[in-house]
Design a protein around this motif. Sequence first.
Motif, short mmCIF file in Angstrom:
data_model
loop_
_atom_site.label_atom_id
_atom_site.label_comp_id
_atom_site.label_asym_id
_atom_site.label_seq_id
_atom_site.Cartn_x
_atom_site.Cartn_y
_atom_site.Cartn_z
N ALA A 12 35.21 44.59 45.65
CA ALA A 12 33.89 44.14 45.20
C ALA A 12 33.99 42.78 44.53
N LEU A 13 35.00 42.59 43.69
CA LEU A 13 35.15 41.34 42.96
C LEU A 13 35.25 40.15 43.91
N ARG A 14 36.02 40.31 44.97
CA ARG A 14 36.27 39.19 45.88
C ARG A 14 35.13 38.96 46.85
N ARG A 15 34.16 39.86 46.87
CA ARG A 15 32.96 39.65 47.69
C ARG A 15 31.81 39.04 46.91
N LEU A 16 32.03 38.80 45.63
CA LEU A 16 31.03 38.08 44.84
C LEU A 16 31.08 36.59 45.18
N ASN A 17 30.07 35.88 44.71
CA ASN A 17 30.03 34.43 44.92
C ASN A 17 30.90 33.74 43.87
N TRP A 18 31.97 33.09 44.31
CA TRP A 18 32.85 32.35 43.41
C TRP A 18 32.86 30.89 43.85
N SER A 19 32.08 30.06 43.16
CA SER A 19 31.98 28.65 43.53
C SER A 19 32.87 27.76 42.68
N HIS A 20 33.09 28.15 41.42
CA HIS A 20 33.89 27.28 40.55
C HIS A 20 34.76 28.05 39.57
N TRP A 21 35.00 29.34 39.82
CA TRP A 21 35.96 30.11 39.06
C TRP A 21 36.92 30.81 40.02
N GLN A 22 38.15 30.99 39.59
CA GLN A 22 39.16 31.68 40.39
C GLN A 22 39.50 33.01 39.73
N PRO A 23 39.12 34.14 40.34
CA PRO A 23 39.37 35.45 39.72
C PRO A 23 40.74 36.02 40.09
N SER A 24 41.26 36.84 39.19
CA SER A 24 42.46 37.63 39.47
C SER A 24 42.35 38.95 38.73
N VAL A 25 43.14 39.92 39.15
CA VAL A 25 43.12 41.24 38.54
C VAL A 25 44.54 41.61 38.12
N LEU A 26 44.66 42.06 36.86
CA LEU A 26 45.92 42.60 36.37
C LEU A 26 45.67 44.02 35.89
N VAL A 27 46.47 44.95 36.40
CA VAL A 27 46.35 46.35 36.03
C VAL A 27 47.61 46.76 35.29
N CYS A 28 47.43 47.40 34.15
CA CYS A 28 48.56 47.91 33.37
C CYS A 28 48.54 49.43 33.47
#
Length: 329
Positions: A26-42
């Motif tokens: 879901a996160l990577r299907r959002l509109n990302w025009s000027h931010w770079q997302p990543s996911v860290l799971v602990c």
Amino acid sequence: MPKVSFLIPASPTHGFFSQIAAFDTALRRLNWSHWQPSVLVCMGGELDANAFEQWQPYLRDVTILFVPKSHSESTSFYYAQIDGLFRWAPVDADVFVRMDADTLPVGDLEDLLDHVVDTASIAGVMAHFGFPVRPGMLSSRETWQRTADGLISAPLDFRYSYSLTEANVPEENRTAPFYLNDGAAFFPKSLFREFAEHYLDLRPKVMGRLAYPYFSGQIALSLAVTEMRARTCALPMRYNFPNDERATKKFPEELESIKIFHYMRTDQFDRQLIFTDGSHYQSFLNAPLTGVNKVFQENVRRIIGPEFPFSAPSQGDSFPLDAARNACG
């Protein structure tokens, strides 16, 4: 391009792996025009090796850390992995977002991320109610004062209200410090390290003062922010909307613009099963849900898709378990 890191605690089980895969999709299907997302799971607890190998192809963009077994064995209420998020978060993110595994981003977040950086604010949706105390105990305000006594030097500021408490509740049980539901809490880089230091110091101390120690993380978050005298921002419910009809009744206008769902209630479906396989996924999509759960169902269909996206991987696609253990300690 600025970076945002989504930090999620979890147990290494089939259900949690499926939720993380759904979150990342879901996160990577959002509109990302000027931010770079990543996911860290602990992750902490006993590893389900078969589940890990099955889900690894759908977690290739997710950083997974396993806390030392000794931490899991000595720390109750899953706080080994929760605290681990603040110990081992990446150093290069501009915003850190502490999330729960049973959340799903469904709307654009870049405006909020810009605001968190521009204002150097810690942001989130207020907790629904005060933390529970034993029957007959003090008011919410008195309980806060007693819990914080001797732990922080800054005074508690009761200028916020619990998000789902009714207006006719007495003020001493309705107002609160900046006390978030930590299913979605946003931190700018400029404050995160200082916050983490305070939080990790306070959280074990708070636990010993509570009738229900499970809530020590949310309370420590509040006390840490208070001690820092940090700028805060109480967000609209759309940024952490629970599948709870009390939220729908109080904030009906927010249903049309939800950014993050928190599918925490289990009266109409099992949150640990809906993304585990095609059968459970279709059962969820075809269920006669109502109210906010129906809105959640529609958003899952829209952003994850009408067909189950995580088909059983071939053996050749899986990540070797020995390599995972070596990489994650």
